[in-house]
Design an enzyme around this catalytic site. Structure first.
Site, PDB file in Angstrom:
ATOM      1  N   ASP A   1      43.521  50.166  29.268  1.00 46.88           N
ATOM      2  CA  ASP A   1      44.304  51.173  29.966  1.00 46.88           C
ATOM      3  C   ASP A   1      43.606  52.524  29.877  1.00 46.88           C
ATOM      4  O   ASP A   1      43.046  52.871  28.827  1.00 46.88           O
ATOM      5  CB  ASP A   1      45.681  51.245  29.295  1.00 46.88           C
ATOM      6  CG  ASP A   1      46.709  51.995  30.104  1.00 46.88           C
ATOM      7  OD1 ASP A   1      46.481  52.180  31.305  1.00 46.88           O
ATOM      8  OD2 ASP A   1      47.738  52.377  29.524  1.00 46.88           O
TER       9      ASP A   1
ATOM     10  N   ARG B   1      56.697  44.523  26.200  1.00 45.85           N
ATOM     11  CA  ARG B   1      57.619  44.511  27.340  1.00 45.85           C
ATOM     12  C   ARG B   1      58.535  43.299  27.228  1.00 45.85           C
ATOM     13  O   ARG B   1      58.089  42.212  26.845  1.00 45.85           O
ATOM     14  CB  ARG B   1      56.851  44.492  28.666  1.00 45.85           C
ATOM     15  CG  ARG B   1      56.003  45.742  28.866  1.00 45.85           C
ATOM     16  CD  ARG B   1      55.257  45.748  30.171  1.00 45.85           C
ATOM     17  NE  ARG B   1      54.361  46.910  30.243  1.00 45.85           N
ATOM     18  CZ  ARG B   1      53.485  47.128  31.216  1.00 45.85           C
ATOM     19  NH1 ARG B   1      53.394  46.268  32.224  1.00 45.85           N
ATOM     20  NH2 ARG B   1      52.709  48.196  31.192  1.00 45.85           N
TER      21      ARG B   1
ATOM     22  N   HIS C   1      43.747  56.816  31.631  1.00 48.57           N
ATOM     23  CA  HIS C   1      44.339  57.804  32.531  1.00 48.57           C
ATOM     24  C   HIS C   1      43.353  58.946  32.710  1.00 48.57           C
ATOM     25  O   HIS C   1      42.773  59.442  31.742  1.00 48.57           O
ATOM     26  CB  HIS C   1      45.673  58.295  31.981  1.00 48.57           C
ATOM     27  CG  HIS C   1      46.689  57.210  31.889  1.00 48.57           C
ATOM     28  ND1 HIS C   1      46.842  56.436  30.760  1.00 48.57           N
ATOM     29  CD2 HIS C   1      47.563  56.716  32.811  1.00 48.57           C
ATOM     30  CE1 HIS C   1      47.777  55.522  30.985  1.00 48.57           C
ATOM     31  NE2 HIS C   1      48.234  55.676  32.219  1.00 48.57           N
TER      32      HIS C   1
ATOM     33  N   HIS D   1      46.194  56.620  37.037  1.00 50.70           N
ATOM     34  CA  HIS D   1      46.374  55.503  36.105  1.00 50.70           C
ATOM     35  C   HIS D   1      45.406  54.395  36.542  1.00 50.70           C
ATOM     36  O   HIS D   1      45.321  54.104  37.734  1.00 50.70           O
ATOM     37  CB  HIS D   1      47.792  54.941  36.169  1.00 50.70           C
ATOM     38  CG  HIS D   1      48.886  55.946  36.013  1.00 50.70           C
ATOM     39  ND1 HIS D   1      49.807  55.901  34.985  1.00 50.70           N
ATOM     40  CD2 HIS D   1      49.249  57.024  36.774  1.00 50.70           C
ATOM     41  CE1 HIS D   1      50.678  56.889  35.120  1.00 50.70           C
ATOM     42  NE2 HIS D   1      50.361  57.585  36.201  1.00 50.70           N
TER      43      HIS D   1
ATOM     44  N   CYS E   1      50.973  55.780  29.391  1.00 50.00           N
ATOM     45  CA  CYS E   1      50.807  57.003  30.180  1.00 50.00           C
ATOM     46  C   CYS E   1      51.558  58.218  29.646  1.00 50.00           C
ATOM     47  O   CYS E   1      50.974  59.314  29.585  1.00 50.00           O
ATOM     48  CB  CYS E   1      51.123  56.738  31.656  1.00 50.00           C
ATOM     49  SG  CYS E   1      52.404  55.536  31.991  1.00 50.00           S
TER      50      CYS E   1
ATOM     51  N   GLN F   1      46.129  46.528  26.926  1.00 52.74           N
ATOM     52  CA  GLN F   1      45.487  46.733  28.218  1.00 52.74           C
ATOM     53  C   GLN F   1      44.196  47.530  28.037  1.00 52.74           C
ATOM     54  O   GLN F   1      44.068  48.316  27.098  1.00 52.74           O
ATOM     55  CB  GLN F   1      46.398  47.526  29.161  1.00 52.74           C
ATOM     56  CG  GLN F   1      47.534  46.747  29.765  1.00 52.74           C
ATOM     57  CD  GLN F   1      48.313  47.588  30.768  1.00 52.74           C
ATOM     58  OE1 GLN F   1      48.463  48.786  30.584  1.00 52.74           O
ATOM     59  NE2 GLN F   1      48.790  46.976  31.814  1.00 52.74           N
TER      60      GLN F   1
ATOM     61  N   LYS G   1      49.379  52.930  45.023  1.00 54.41           N
ATOM     62  CA  LYS G   1      48.330  52.329  44.201  1.00 54.41           C
ATOM     63  C   LYS G   1      47.424  51.430  45.027  1.00 54.41           C
ATOM     64  O   LYS G   1      47.793  50.977  46.115  1.00 54.41           O
ATOM     65  CB  LYS G   1      48.942  51.532  43.049  1.00 54.41           C
ATOM     66  CG  LYS G   1      49.847  50.386  43.491  1.00 54.41           C
ATOM     67  CD  LYS G   1      50.381  49.615  42.293  1.00 54.41           C
ATOM     68  CE  LYS G   1      51.263  48.441  42.730  1.00 54.41           C
ATOM     69  NZ  LYS G   1      51.584  47.537  41.629  1.00 54.41           N
TER      70      LYS G   1
END
Length: 647
Positions: free
Chosen positions: A390, A370, A392, A519, A341, A388, A473
């Protein structure tokens, strides 16, 4: 004269009882059958022993074997029966504490001169059966510290004397007894040993006293128990099914991935496994084109100042990798990225935007790292390096609801492809560790609530305080083929990061405005989704995902030229196919193909070679008969191109 208390039952009715009435006595007042079946009570949300006196107005639910809590009470009681059996077989054996969590297992630690053996298990289980058959009542006694100390000293239970000192002053101390066995325990326990319908020992291991390696080593026995033998059989049948579906086992057997100690908690995807991984990426990229996403590539290593700016350094630092090689680069501190992000904020902020440009949807499959502790990593479902799906979305405030509505469509479309049709939805609100103006949080939560309430056919549950540190979320939990729940997709509404990165766009009034950031991930971690998906299908992946979609099985070398022609034909149509060229019997080749979970097996003998046909077999020994090759190829292609769950 005793005071009267009010007991509120699950149906909302109130009943009056003398103060000190026990849970079992309440059950008996409702009905003799209920009293007979009672295992415990839930008083104001807390599970208590059925012998517990009620001292004030309470809400009460009676627990029987039909309730999940009933199973836990049965296992806790079986724990005591197991300890009793050990002491009957080996008199004088000192015992330590049992287990706090009885949702699946029970356990006891013993001071025993050697490790327990399989033949010991047979003797212990037989003795446990005897204790159960004796139908001994469990008795609860509240005792003062001196009484317990005197009792344990008399019985030679020196370990229990140490445990006694761990109980804070002023806390109620309880003993539980059945027959000659007595132990220091909080409970709860069943009425009689006969309410333990079936018990079995599972394994044994060494265990340090209080989990401290500086202390003495005790011998631990694990077991489980149920209200009936039928329930126990169902439990072990499920365990066997879980074992068969374990993605770590399937990964080895199907040659998909492996783990190596040189890179802890970091998967190595083999060629076959990489095919599956890339098919997941291809699926998402195809849908990105339809849903208006632009894919980007961002760096792996960032200046720590970026994470301080985004708020991750303060709120997420302990889960980040500050690798030695990157710690100091040109006198600047760096870290490997745990998420995308902030980099997307940099990209959006690096150019000017008009309201006509919004929404901007940036998707990123960049590798993330991570720091997951060694004690929690589990196969693919908890790793240290992953990618991911992922993305945005940077949009105007008035575009939030339409964007989230489209995300609902996107998410449910993807999950349907995998047969994830049972989806639970949760709204997670402001956590204790949150950044930003509380009023902004309140507004964001109201927006997400409205989005959920406006979505037809969706119900949701609120998880108070479980939002991300930058915004509330919506999470999506799917249920797999074994009805296990997995949290996958997430939609997070963020007003904080655009503020921190001073993001802006020019509105239709010519003034500068702050965008909102959404997100979102649908599969989530691809590694984790891979593991969940593999177990959901039990390794029997749909044809479009299978690393090897077709295997050609020539019966003799004489038909090999035609088999090679068939291979060339299916490969030319984009099908992943191989020939089993080994000089093995057909039955062996079929078993091998089914063992590798290849969706389509094409058997070729002399007749097939002569007639330009193939004999089609599907996974799981389904013989579909002989058909012209073009017909079979069209069938296979249709299943692949439509991403069908059926072959």
């Amino acid at each position: 004269m005793a005071s009267t208390i009010t007991v509120t039952l699950p149906d909302g009715s109130d009943r009056q009882y003398p103060e000190g009435t026990t849970v079992l006595e309440v059950a008996a007042s409702i009905g003799s059958r209920l009293a007979q079946d009672t295992l415990a009570g839930i008083v104001d949300g807390t599970v208590v022993d059925l012998r517990t006196p009620l001292t004030g107005d309470v809400a009460l639910r009676i627990v029987t074997a039909r309730d999940p809590e009933g199973g836990e009470v049965i296992r806790h009681s079986a724990e005591h029966v197991m300890a009793d059996a050990v002491k009957r077989l080996w008199p004088g054996t000192p015992i330590d504490a049992g287990r706090q969590d009885h949702s699946v297992k029970y356990q006891y630690d013993f001071r025993f001169p050697r490790a327990f053996k399989p033949e010991d298990f047979e003797r212990i289980e037989a003795e446990m059966a005897q204790v159960i058959d004796e139908d001994l009542p469990f008795e609860r006694e509240e005792a003062d510290r001196s009484r317990v100390r005197e009792l344990m000293e008399a019985r030679g239970e020196d370990i229990k004397l140490i445990r006694l000192e761990d109980i804070p002053e002023g806390e109620v101390i309880t003993l539980y007894r059945h027959g000659d066995f007595v132990d220091l325990c909080r409970g709860p326990h069943v009425q009689r040993t006969s309410q333990i319908g079936a018990a079995k020992l599972l394994e044994a291991s060494g265990a340090y006293f209080k989990g401290d390696e500086r202390n003495e080593m005790l011998q631990r026995i694990y077991g489980t128990a149920f209200a009936s033998k039928k329930e126990m059989k169902a439990y072990f049948d499920r365990l066997e099914e879980l074992r068969k579906r374990d993605h770590r086992r399937l990964g080895r057997e199907l040659d998909l991935f492996s783990f190596h100690q040189e890179a802890p908690a970091s998967p190595f995807f083999h060629p076959r496994g990489t095919v599956v991984y890339n098919e997941l990426l291809n699926l998402m990229r195809e849908k990105y084109r339809l849903y208006g996403y632009d894919e980007v590539i961002t760096p792996q290593v960032f200046d720590v100042e970026l994470w301080k700016r985004s708020g991750h350094y303060e709120n997420y630092r302990e889960d980040m990798f500050f690798a030695d090689a990157f710690e100091e680069v040109e006198t600047r501190s760096n870290s490997i990225k745990p998420m995308n992000c902030p980099s997307h904020c940099l990209m959006f902020g690096g150019s000017a935007h008009s309201y006509r440009d919004l929404p901007v949807r940036l998707a990123d499959f960049g590798r993330l790292h991570r720091y997951e502790r060694s004690g929690v990593v589990t196969g693919l479902t908890r790793v240290r390096t992953f990618s991911q799906d992922d993305a945005h979305i940077f949009c105007m405030p008035e575009q939030i609801e339409s964007e989230i509505e489209a995300l609902f469509d996107f998410i449910f479309e993807i999950y349907a492809l995998f047969g994830f049709n049972d989806v639970e939805v949760f709204l997670s609100t402001k956590p204790a560790k949150a950044m930003g103006d509380p009023a902004v949080w309140e507004h964001a939560e109201a927006v997400l609530t409205r989005c959920l309430e406006n979505r037809q056919g969706v119900t949701f549950t609120v998880k108070a305080g479980e939002g991300a540190f930058y915004g509330p979320k919506i999470d999506f939990d799917v249920h797999d083929a074994l009805d296990r729940s997995w949290q996958l997709a997430t939609i997070q509404l963020d007003f904080q990061m655009p503020e921190r990165f001073a993001l802006k766009y020019v509105g239709n009034d010519g003034g500068e405005n702050r965008p909102v950031m959404i997100h979102r991930a649908i599969l989530g971690s691809l590694e984790r989704f891979y593991g969940v998906m593999l177990e959901h299908f039990g390794g029997n992946l749909p044809a479009w995902l299978a690393p090897e979609q077709v295997r050609i099985l020539p019966i003799t070398d004489a038909v090999m030229p035609y088999a090679e022609d068939v291979l060339a034909t299916v490969k030319a149509r984009g099908v992943r196919a191989e020939i089993d060229r080994r000089s093995e019997k057909l039955g062996f080749k079929i078993r091998e193909g089914e063992g590798m979970k290849v969706p389509y097996l094409l058997v070729i003998g002399g007749r097939e070679a002569e007639n330009k046909t193939v004999s089609l077999r599907l996974r799981h020994r389904r013989d579909e008969g002989t058909h012209p090759l073009p017909v079979v190829v069209d069938r296979i292609l249709n299943a692949i191109e439509t991403r069908s769950l059926d072959l």
